[in-house]
Design an enzyme around this catalytic site. Structure first.
Site, PDB file in Angstrom:
ATOM      1  N   GLY A   7      22.579  25.634 -29.001  1.00 17.95           N
ATOM      2  CA  GLY A   7      22.182  25.195 -30.300  1.00 17.95           C
ATOM      3  C   GLY A   7      21.234  23.812 -29.978  1.00 17.95           C
ATOM      4  O   GLY A   7      20.846  23.270 -29.031  1.00 17.95           O
ATOM      5  N   ASN A   8      20.913  23.250 -30.904  1.00 18.66           N
ATOM      6  CA  ASN A   8      20.194  21.811 -31.133  1.00 18.66           C
ATOM      7  C   ASN A   8      20.666  21.145 -32.268  1.00 18.66           C
ATOM      8  O   ASN A   8      21.244  21.503 -33.181  1.00 18.66           O
ATOM      9  CB  ASN A   8      18.800  22.166 -30.858  1.00 18.66           C
ATOM     10  CG  ASN A   8      18.142  22.646 -32.081  1.00 18.66           C
ATOM     11  OD1 ASN A   8      17.901  22.577 -33.114  1.00 18.66           O
ATOM     12  ND2 ASN A   8      17.648  24.089 -31.696  1.00 18.66           N
ATOM     13  N   HIS A   9      20.166  19.953 -32.301  1.00 18.97           N
ATOM     14  CA  HIS A   9      20.396  19.020 -33.282  1.00 18.97           C
ATOM     15  C   HIS A   9      19.581  19.166 -34.690  1.00 18.97           C
ATOM     16  O   HIS A   9      19.835  18.288 -35.409  1.00 18.97           O
ATOM     17  CB  HIS A   9      20.453  17.620 -32.873  1.00 18.97           C
ATOM     18  CG  HIS A   9      21.426  17.260 -31.841  1.00 18.97           C
ATOM     19  ND1 HIS A   9      22.720  17.264 -31.866  1.00 18.97           N
ATOM     20  CD2 HIS A   9      20.890  16.678 -30.563  1.00 18.97           C
ATOM     21  CE1 HIS A   9      23.400  16.851 -30.807  1.00 18.97           C
ATOM     22  NE2 HIS A   9      22.631  16.614 -30.041  1.00 18.97           N
ATOM     23  N   SER A  10      18.993  20.119 -34.734  1.00 18.67           N
ATOM     24  CA  SER A  10      18.192  20.143 -35.952  1.00 18.67           C
ATOM     25  C   SER A  10      19.054  20.229 -37.326  1.00 18.67           C
ATOM     26  O   SER A  10      19.918  21.009 -37.414  1.00 18.67           O
ATOM     27  CB  SER A  10      17.228  21.400 -36.240  1.00 18.67           C
ATOM     28  OG  SER A  10      16.359  21.617 -37.250  1.00 18.67           O
ATOM     29  N   ALA A  15      13.793  24.692 -35.197  1.00 18.68           N
ATOM     30  CA  ALA A  15      13.808  24.342 -33.995  1.00 18.68           C
ATOM     31  C   ALA A  15      14.319  25.543 -33.333  1.00 18.68           C
ATOM     32  O   ALA A  15      15.521  25.881 -33.139  1.00 18.68           O
ATOM     33  CB  ALA A  15      14.785  23.332 -33.678  1.00 18.68           C
TER      34      ALA A  15
END
Ligand code: CTP
Length: 404
Positions: free
Chosen positions: A208-211, A276
């Site tokens: 995943g990512n930090h969005s 994102a």
């Protein structure tokens, strides 16, 4: 212009309260329905009789009115209002609003507001400049409230400096602009994507990512408040939205976001791709939890669809597409490339090198590039205000290129 608009004004105990009757008279003259609430100390500065006469409504001080035996519901007032204005707002009330100290009717109504809120602070210059007051103002701004900054001038103390409440005619103008601005996306269908995507590794792990999704959600809300109809395709986030003009579709993976976008792009006038999206996804997600081993582990990943590029290649005449670019190096050059490669009209560029901008922050600082060659760089500000700037640029693009 303000016909039928419901405006609640909360007056607190500052000398500038004597100016509020002028504002009420102007609002009512323009067709607004105005209801006034006061803190106990506000009554020392302006009479309820004047306010009730001009607003044509009883003035509310307490949840219970012993004269009429009626219950004044802060929740009902919060739902009735299209806009709540707090003017003048003392340092004391600012602090209560910023910290949720609901010990009077005005602050409980603020906490119950479902509508946009404007706050016009007013106090002596040293109080205004005190870090506590400035922090409280920033906290309130961060909640998305519109701050009508205090002005420089002569103060009731005899001193001169920043602390005067914004003049009633300028507050009136801000309210008029606010409602006028709201109408400019009426009839437009806007597809907004927001948040991260999660690509499954096994039942408990993902890439995943930090969005946080905040930028996309702020845009969705801005569009909805300005009359647009929104389809919000959201990756996994903890945000909520209950605006009736926003239809939210939850997805988890890039593949699901791709499909949801394909399902809705045909009916879209404006696409804002703020999500994102993962660029890669594991080839063979495990169906049971992967067990720890001593040797190295390799995950094989395959590219996902570049959703925006694919949609951009098939863009229909009249559609306007906005992309985002999050860059660390050669920021503007890379963004310019994406603008062209993805067939976009506008691209919103975040640089991860600016503190307070990008992922996981309540603020953002963006540069917006347009295919017509225009470039604008904004200040670091709350994402809700950045959303206003982005929507303004979209409309400017329409107006200058006659896209729609
Ligand atoms: N985007 C997309 N589909 C993807 C990846 C990105 O639609 N698989 C969109 C994003 O929503 C954003 C824009 O493309 O609006 C740019 O995303 P960004 O991550 O900055 O760029 P990438 O195209 O992924 O390129 P790179 O990661 O190499 O910078």
């Amino acid at each position: 212009m303000l016909k039928g608009k419901h405006i609640v004004i909360g007056i607190t105990g500052g000398i500038a309260a004597y100016k509020i009757p002028y504002l009420i008279r102007a609002l009512v003259r323009e067709g607004a329905q105005v209801r006034v609430m006061m803190t106990p100390s506000a009554r020392d500065f302006v009479t309820p009789l004047t306010l009730a006469t001009l607003s044509r409504n009883d003035v509310i001080f307490h949840p219970f009115n012993p004269d009429t035996g009626t219950w004044n519901s802060h929740v009902e007032l919060g739902r009735w209002a299209d806009l709540m204005l707090f003017a003048p707002t003392t340092a004391n009330t600012l602090a209560k609003m910023a910290n949720g100290i609901a010990d009077n009717f005005v602050v409980t109504s603020y906490l119950s507001a479902k509508c946009p809120v404007m706050i016009a602070p007013s106090m002596d210059l040293d109080m205004y400049q005190h870090p506590t007051t400035q922090k409280n103002i920033e906290v309130l701004r961060g909640f998305g409230n519109i701050i009508l900054e205090a002005q420089v001038g002569e103060l009731a103390s005899g001193l001169s400096g920043k602390g005067r409440m914004e003049e009633p005619e300028n507050i009136f103008q801000a309210i008029s602009n606010f409602f006028f601005q709201q109408q400019d996306l009426t009839g437009k269908k806007v597809l907004v994507t927001a948040g991260p995507t999660y690509e499954k590794i096994d039942p408990v792990r993902f890439i995943g990512n930090h969005s946080s999704g905040l930028m996309g959600y702020s845009i969705a809300e801005e569009v909805a408040e300005r009359g647009g109809e929104v389809i919000l395709i959201s990756g996994p986030v903890i945000l909520h939205t209950d605006h009736p003009a926003i239809r939210r579709i939850d997805v988890t993976t890039a593949a699901e976001m791709h499909q949801a976008c394909l399902d809705h792009i045909g009916e879209t006038d404006i696409l804002v791709m703020a999500a994102a999206v993962a660029d890669y996804t594991p080839d063979h997600p495990a169906s049971s939890k992967l067990k720890k081993k001593q040797e190295k582990m390799t995950l094989t990943l395959s590219p996902t669809h570049d959703i925006l590029k694919e949609l951009g290649m098939n863009k229909k005449t009249g559609q306007l597409f906005v992309g985002f670019a999050l860059e660390t190096d050669d920021v503007l050059m890379n963004a310019e490339k994406k603008l062209q490669n993805k067939f976009l009209d506008l691209i919103v560029v975040n640089s991860l090198n600016v503190p307070g901008a990008g992922f996981g922050t309540p603020t953002n600082q963006v540069t917006i590039l347009s295919s017509s060659g225009r470039t604008v760089t904004g200040e670091l500000k709350p994402k809700r205000e950045v959303a206003t700037d982005i929507v303004n640029e979209i409309l400017l693009f329409f107006n200058t290129t006659q896209t729609l």
